[in-house]
Motif scaffolding. Structure first.
Motif, PDB file in Angstrom:
ATOM      1  N   GLU A   1     -52.272 -40.183 -59.454  1.00  0.00           N
ATOM      2  CA  GLU A   1     -51.429 -39.049 -59.798  1.00  0.00           C
ATOM      3  C   GLU A   1     -51.907 -37.784 -59.073  1.00  0.00           C
ATOM      4  O   GLU A   1     -51.132 -36.939 -58.675  1.00  0.00           O
ATOM      5  N   ASN A   2     -53.228 -37.685 -58.913  1.00  0.00           N
ATOM      6  CA  ASN A   2     -53.813 -36.458 -58.366  1.00  0.00           C
ATOM      7  C   ASN A   2     -53.904 -36.470 -56.851  1.00  0.00           C
ATOM      8  O   ASN A   2     -53.747 -37.499 -56.216  1.00  0.00           O
ATOM      9  N   PHE A   3     -54.230 -35.299 -56.333  1.00  0.00           N
ATOM     10  CA  PHE A   3     -54.517 -35.210 -54.911  1.00  0.00           C
ATOM     11  C   PHE A   3     -55.882 -35.851 -54.649  1.00  0.00           C
ATOM     12  O   PHE A   3     -56.827 -35.637 -55.406  1.00  0.00           O
ATOM     13  N   ILE A   4     -55.985 -36.632 -53.593  1.00  0.00           N
ATOM     14  CA  ILE A   4     -57.287 -37.204 -53.261  1.00  0.00           C
ATOM     15  C   ILE A   4     -57.673 -36.839 -51.827  1.00  0.00           C
ATOM     16  O   ILE A   4     -56.820 -36.597 -50.982  1.00  0.00           O
ATOM     17  N   SER A   5     -58.973 -36.809 -51.590  1.00  0.00           N
ATOM     18  CA  SER A   5     -59.440 -36.492 -50.246  1.00  0.00           C
ATOM     19  C   SER A   5     -59.453 -37.760 -49.405  1.00  0.00           C
ATOM     20  O   SER A   5     -59.367 -38.875 -49.931  1.00  0.00           O
ATOM     21  N   LEU A   6     -59.598 -37.583 -48.107  1.00  0.00           N
ATOM     22  CA  LEU A   6     -59.619 -38.754 -47.221  1.00  0.00           C
ATOM     23  C   LEU A   6     -60.850 -39.600 -47.499  1.00  0.00           C
ATOM     24  O   LEU A   6     -60.833 -40.822 -47.398  1.00  0.00           O
ATOM     25  N   LYS A   7     -61.925 -38.916 -47.878  1.00  0.00           N
ATOM     26  CA  LYS A   7     -63.157 -39.629 -48.191  1.00  0.00           C
ATOM     27  C   LYS A   7     -62.933 -40.518 -49.423  1.00  0.00           C
ATOM     28  O   LYS A   7     -63.318 -41.691 -49.440  1.00  0.00           O
ATOM     29  N   GLU A   8     -62.308 -39.933 -50.434  1.00  0.00           N
ATOM     30  CA  GLU A   8     -62.039 -40.709 -51.643  1.00  0.00           C
ATOM     31  C   GLU A   8     -61.132 -41.897 -51.334  1.00  0.00           C
ATOM     32  O   GLU A   8     -61.317 -42.991 -51.867  1.00  0.00           O
TER      33      GLU A   8
END
Ligand code: ADP
Length: 628
Positions: A415-422
């Motif tokens: 649902e949330n924004f995630i980073s490329l690392k995540e």
């Protein structure tokens, strides 16, 4: 009367006839000199008690005599001997000033800026200046006096206290120039507040204040009384010199709001004392909301620059890269000279060093915020994320490594924004690439047939909805060793070797059919083929080469690019769908119908991808033909 040396004379001449618009800085220059002089005396007094004053008595006093058009600026600093007067006020020590021209050219104005205007700037507003000064420890005081280029005199005079008193005889107004404003107490107060607020010694002035005396009888008019009040005009201690534990959130917020004209408190405050090749203090803020003019051409990025508490520039743009242009704040360094001006920023080593280190600091703080308070970071990113993305893409990706860790995206699995690392850390072991789906809305990106296909393999898909997103991905190319792959790309490579073999065989045996269909869609697609990676739909559009269909759509909207950016698209037909047999049969029995079907399928594929169809009327009648 003594003559000024040639170079000093030229400089003076320029000051007197100056077209330098920023006259008001004369006060800043004189106050800054006074403050330096007090520093010097204070320093000397540490080893020579006879020179010491009680700490609270050090200060700078300004007085205005409006009638006689006089401003006096007095300090109890180190003062000057006659030799020092000769050396400091009668010659320009700056090397390189030999390049001055005689005329008031733009070039000369930039030179004024480069060397700092200093004491002589007072000639921009004064027809005559006299300096009475008494050097610490000396018996005699001296008076230096000059009415400009003609020359100067130095004579012994009576001036008992140690320190200096600068008397400015303010010029008469002309039709176009107003000098009288500098004789207004409120104007002077404003200038001190504006430019010298953080001078560490009090700058005092007698202010005439009108007070209301309420009448005893309620019905009577109140009386007014003018009183003189000696006020300290500057606040003396800059917020950024205090340790952050001494300052409340509210004080930071008040300072931010008042200084940067924002109604909202800042989203984040960054304070730091940096020691390195250049030492400086900084107090920066990330706004909650972009200022109203943020996306206009008129928006100017920059931090306010101080040298040792003295403001030297309002908005120093060179301190911030474009992709951090939303940051507001101040930088204060004692390693900078007052002489920096707009013209020299590019060449100034200290400033460049500070800019580099600020960039690092801002980046680190944003990463920290992302880690510690994702909700706040998301607020930030929704407001300013686009600027970071453009930062990746601009300058051929020169800054992508600085910015890539700051990016966050929505994805199909979270649902949330995630980073490329995540994203990459959560990848199953067999996942070869970072998949993304590009469309105008999240829902559309999520519902693309290929998105579902990739998801069915257990892989998450990033949802790209900003027009710049895909350009960001193509600029980054990869992250953590994994390539970015558009789910609609032709080389999705999700099949086993056996599957690939059977697709290949089918396409080879259907070559004539597929060529016919390609010919029908001439100019629209690069080719038509059967595929096992369409998902559930009968058809799908995939792209080959650099531009995806979505990127082509974005580019074609740019002025001057209409029709120029053609995606290299291929129409894929689902080989497990019944439509395969229909097409094969039509190829044998009814080529005309096959043409119409091909066009309908292509239109369908465009619609599924969120692209518009070129000729809706034709499509509508083709469908109607099928129905009746
Ligand atoms: P700068 O301050 O950049 O050196 P200025 O032209 O403003 O250049 O001043 C020249 C010099 O005159 C100063 O460096 C200082 O030595 C001396 N000076 C100026 N004002 C004062 C003052 N109020 N008291 C003592 N010395 C002063």
């Amino acid at each position: 009367m003594k003559q000024f040396k040639t170079e000093s004379k030229k400089m003076l001449d320029m000051m007197i006839n100056s077209v330098y618009t920023n006259r008001e800085i004369f006060l800043r220059e004189l106050i800054s000199n006074a403050s330096d002089a007090i520093d010097k005396r204070y320093f000397r007094s540490l080893t020579d008690e006879s020179l010491a004053l009680p700490r609270e008595e050090y200060g700078i006093d300004i007085s205005i005599d409006k009638e006689n058009r006089i401003i006096k600026i007095r300090d109890n600093g180190c003062g000057m001997s006659d030799a020092e007067l000769e050396e400091n006020l009668s010659t320009i020590a700056h090397s390189g000033s030999g390049t001055f021209k005689n005329e008031n050219t733009d070039e000369n104005i930039s030179i004024i800026g480069q060397f700092g205007v200093g004491f002589y700037s007072a000639f921009m507003v004064s027809k005559k200046i006299s300096v009475r000064t008494h050097a610490i420890g000396s018996d005699t005081a001296f008076c230096w006096e000059s009415e400009g280029t003609e020359g100067y005199t130095i004579t012994p005079c009576d001036y008992a206290p140690f320190g200096s008193e600068i008397t400015l005889y303010i010029k008469e107004d002309t039709e176009t120039e107003n000098f009288t404003e500098f004789l207004d107490q409120y104007k002077i107060k404003e200038l001190v507040k504006r430019y010298s607020d953080y001078i560490r010694y009090p700058v005092r002035m007698d202010m005439e204040i009108t007070k209301t005396i309420p009448a005893e009888d309620e019905k009577a008019e109140p009386k007014y009384e003018t009183v003189v009040e000696n006020q300290t005009l500057n606040s003396m201690v800059p917020l950024w010199h205090k340790s952050s534990s001494e300052v409340t959130e509210e004080q930071y917020a008040d300072f931010y709001k008042a200084t940067f004209y924002d109604y909202n408190a800042p989203l984040k405050t960054i304070q730091a004392h940096i020691e390195g090749t250049v030492e400086y203090e900084t107090l920066m803020f990330i706004p909650q909301k972009a200022p109203f003019d943020y996306y206009s051409k008129g928006y100017e990025k920059g931090l306010t620059l101080y040298s040792n508490g003295v403001m030297i520039m309002d908005k120093c743009g060179d301190l911030l890269p474009d992709y951090f242009n939303f940051v507001k704040g101040i930088v204060d360094s004692s390693d900078l000279t007052l002489n920096i001006s707009r013209e020299t920023l590019q060449q100034n080593y200290q400033l460049r060093t500070i800019a580099k280190s600020l960039e690092k600091k801002i980046r680190t703080e944003l990463l920290k915020l992302m880690k510690e308070d994702r909700e706040k970071y998301t607020t930030f990113f929704k407001e300013f994320g686009a600027v970071l993305k453009f930062g990746v893409y601009n300058e051929y990706g020169a800054n992508k490594d600085t910015l890539k860790d700051l990016l966050v995206f929505k994805s199909s699995a979270t649902e949330n924004f995630i980073s490329l690392k995540e994203y990459t850390e959560a990848m199953p072991e067999d996942q070869k690439a970072i998949y993304y789906a590009s469309a105008t809305t999240e829902e559309l990106a999520k519902s693309l047939p290929r998105t579902n296909l990739v998801r069915s393999k257990g892989y998450d898909v990033l949802l790209f909805t900003d027009e710049v997103d895909e350009f960001v991905a193509t600029t980054l190319m990869n992250f953590g060793g994994k390539d970015f792959v558009n789910v609609t790309s032709g080389n999705l490579d999700l099949s086993s070797d056996d599957e690939k073999e059977s697709v290949k065989a089918l396409n080879e045996e259907s070559k004539e059919l597929l060529d016919f269909m390609t010919e029908t869609l001439k100019g629209e697609v690069k080719g038509v083929r059967f595929s096992n990676t369409v998902g559930e739909d009968p058809v799908s559009l995939v792209s080959e080469g650099y531009l995806s269909a979505e990127m082509a759509r974005v580019l074609s909207q740019l002025p001057g690019h209409e029709g120029m950016a053609m995606a290299q698209t291929v129409l894929e037909i689902n080989m497990t769908h019944k439509i395969k047999d229909t097409l094969k049969n039509l190829f044998e029995s009814d080529k005309e119908k096959l043409s119409a079907y091909t066009e309908i399928l292509y239109a369908q594929a465009r619609l599924i991808s969120g692209l518009e169809i070129k000729d809706p009327v034709k499509l509508s009648s083709q469908i109607c033909d099928l129905l009746v």
